[in-house]
Design a protein around this motif. Structure first.
Motif, PDB file in Angstrom:
ATOM      1  N   UNK A 116      41.622  26.075  46.072  1.00 25.96           N
ATOM      2  CA  UNK A 116      40.950  26.891  47.079  1.00 25.96           C
ATOM      3  C   UNK A 116      41.418  28.329  47.093  1.00 25.96           C
ATOM      4  N   UNK A 117      42.416  28.650  46.283  1.00 29.39           N
ATOM      5  CA  UNK A 117      42.908  30.030  46.175  1.00 29.39           C
ATOM      6  C   UNK A 117      43.577  30.189  44.814  1.00 29.39           C
ATOM      7  N   UNK A 118      43.811  31.417  44.417  1.00 30.11           N
ATOM      8  CA  UNK A 118      44.582  31.722  43.219  1.00 30.11           C
ATOM      9  C   UNK A 118      45.805  32.542  43.629  1.00 30.11           C
ATOM     10  N   UNK A 119      46.846  32.470  42.839  1.00 31.94           N
ATOM     11  CA  UNK A 119      48.075  33.188  43.181  1.00 31.94           C
ATOM     12  C   UNK A 119      47.810  34.667  43.410  1.00 31.94           C
ATOM     13  N   UNK A 120      46.955  35.259  42.582  1.00 34.47           N
ATOM     14  CA  UNK A 120      46.692  36.697  42.711  1.00 34.47           C
ATOM     15  C   UNK A 120      45.911  37.049  43.967  1.00 34.47           C
ATOM     16  N   UNK A 259      52.145  37.029  54.043  1.00 33.40           N
ATOM     17  CA  UNK A 259      51.079  37.632  53.241  1.00 33.40           C
ATOM     18  C   UNK A 259      49.886  37.970  54.103  1.00 33.40           C
ATOM     19  N   UNK A 260      49.033  38.835  53.549  1.00 32.14           N
ATOM     20  CA  UNK A 260      47.804  39.269  54.213  1.00 32.14           C
ATOM     21  C   UNK A 260      46.623  38.978  53.290  1.00 32.14           C
ATOM     22  N   UNK A 261      45.405  39.030  53.816  1.00 32.35           N
ATOM     23  CA  UNK A 261      44.235  38.786  52.964  1.00 32.35           C
ATOM     24  C   UNK A 261      44.060  39.882  51.907  1.00 32.35           C
ATOM     25  N   UNK A 262      43.334  39.584  50.827  1.00 32.96           N
ATOM     26  CA  UNK A 262      43.042  40.598  49.814  1.00 32.96           C
ATOM     27  C   UNK A 262      42.332  41.802  50.426  1.00 32.96           C
ATOM     28  N   UNK A 263      42.581  42.990  49.848  1.00 34.39           N
ATOM     29  CA  UNK A 263      41.945  44.249  50.236  1.00 34.39           C
ATOM     30  C   UNK A 263      42.444  44.788  51.567  1.00 34.39           C
ATOM     31  N   UNK A 264      43.578  44.293  52.038  1.00 31.43           N
ATOM     32  CA  UNK A 264      44.172  44.859  53.247  1.00 31.43           C
ATOM     33  C   UNK A 264      44.694  46.259  52.955  1.00 31.43           C
ATOM     34  N   UNK A 265      44.494  47.168  53.907  1.00 36.18           N
ATOM     35  CA  UNK A 265      44.925  48.561  53.761  1.00 36.18           C
ATOM     36  C   UNK A 265      46.432  48.645  53.522  1.00 36.18           C
ATOM     37  N   UNK A 266      46.828  49.536  52.625  1.00 38.75           N
ATOM     38  CA  UNK A 266      48.248  49.671  52.284  1.00 38.75           C
ATOM     39  C   UNK A 266      49.098  50.061  53.487  1.00 38.75           C
TER      40      UNK A 266
END
Length: 325
Positions: A116-120, A259-266
């Motif tokens: 359901x997810x990938x490490x990256x 961790x945060x979701x992908x595309x989270x602001x830096x």
């Protein structure tokens, strides 16, 4: 004409207001005002476990530094995969974060295409703690050192039983790595959790165990700990050598982070990185961790990314060697 102009201006103003609201509601959100609402801190395991214990310790410090309520939720299932699958689908505004465990987030996708997810997909903000994994035998065992264990395993391949928690877990990968480095073969007996594996080992159902440092400390008087997976001498077990000191280049353990979701602001990631790592500077926090059998760790976003990449390469090689046998 003036009336038409006023209507057009009003319409444009309304569009701009709606666009601004939409930008704040989705995507990376308004990083300058982060956090603007309560934060959900998801633990992908049952309540009461080590990840939960640490999140509860962090909660008041996070609320003070971030200025918002931090709500802890539990999303158990699939060894963490259910929770991490939920994480990657959340809005990347920093108001939903999740605890992460290494090697889980690496080994699960490597061993199974349907996690359901990938490490990256997992974007770490920080890694703040580790539970070193050690290897032990019972007090009445004739094995008194790791070298003696390796020699016995070479003499009788596959005859030594080793207890651990789960398959393709931190314990399992520790065994695979030791076997690869030492050129030995032992029989792995997986149990559904660390507690059942410890009880089975203490009950004489396995000759050897790979166990979490917290459990090894708790039952130290009932076993002979041969080696521990910390980089340097582990403070709570000062007389136990590390695997590295004994000539085996391995540091098995379970690392914890957030961790945060992908595309989270830096900028959001930076804010969370600072908030979590600053907790380690609070009086008494590191001592509490050591007393409970944990090891404080300080890795920010970039260092965590590099560490996960390094561990992914390391574990991939181990699994390739196993599959090639």
């Amino acid at each position: 004409m003036k009336k038409l102009t006023l209507i057009v201006v009003s319409m444009l103003s309304a569009v701009l207001v709606l666009a601004a609201c939409g930008a704040d509601a989705g995507g990376s959100g308004n990083a300058e005002n982060y956090p603007s609402e309560s934060i959900t801190y998801s633990i992908p395991f049952d309540p009461g476990g080590q990840s939960d214990v640490e999140a509860r310790r962090q909660q008041p410090y996070l609320e003070e530094s971030l200025g918002q309520d931090v709500m802890i939720q539990y999303k158990p299932g699939g060894g963490g995969s259910v929770g991490w699958s939920e994480l990657i689908g959340k809005d990347p505004d920093g108001h939903f974060i999740s605890g992460i465990n290494i090697p889980h987030i690496i080994l699960q996708p490597l061993a199974n295409d349907d996690t359901g997810y990938q490490t990256e997909d997992i974007v770490p903000a920080a890694i703040f703690q580790a539970t070193p994994i050690g290897i032990a035998v019972s007090k009445d065992s004739d094995i008194e050192s790791l070298e003696a264990l390796v020699n016995k395993a070479k003499e009788s391949p596959g005859s030594i039983t080793v207890a651990g928690s789960g398959r393709y877990s931190g314990h399992h990968i520790a065994l695979l790595q030791l076997q690869d480095l030492a050129g030995i073969d032992m029989q792995y007996v997986p149990f559904d959790g660390a507690a059942p594996s410890i009880q089975a080992f203490l009950g004489g159902n396995a000759e050897v165990i790979f166990g979490n440092s917290s459990d090894l400390i708790k039952y130290e008087d009932d076993m002979n700990i041969l080696a521990i997976g910390s980089e340097k001498t582990f403070k709570p077990l000062p007389d136990v050598p590390t695997f590295k000191e004994l000539g085996y280049d391995m540091t098995p353990g379970i690392d914890r982070g957030v961790a945060v979701p992908p595309e989270t602001n830096q900028e959001v990631i930076d804010t969370l990185e600072t908030a979590f790592l600053d907790i380690l500077d609070e009086e008494g926090v590191e001592d509490e961790m050591y007393n409970e059998g944990f090891e404080p760790k300080r890795m920010g976003h970039e260092e965590s990314l590099e560490y996960i990449e390094q561990k992914t390469e390391e574990y991939s090689r181990i699994l390739e060697n196993v599959e090639g046998d």
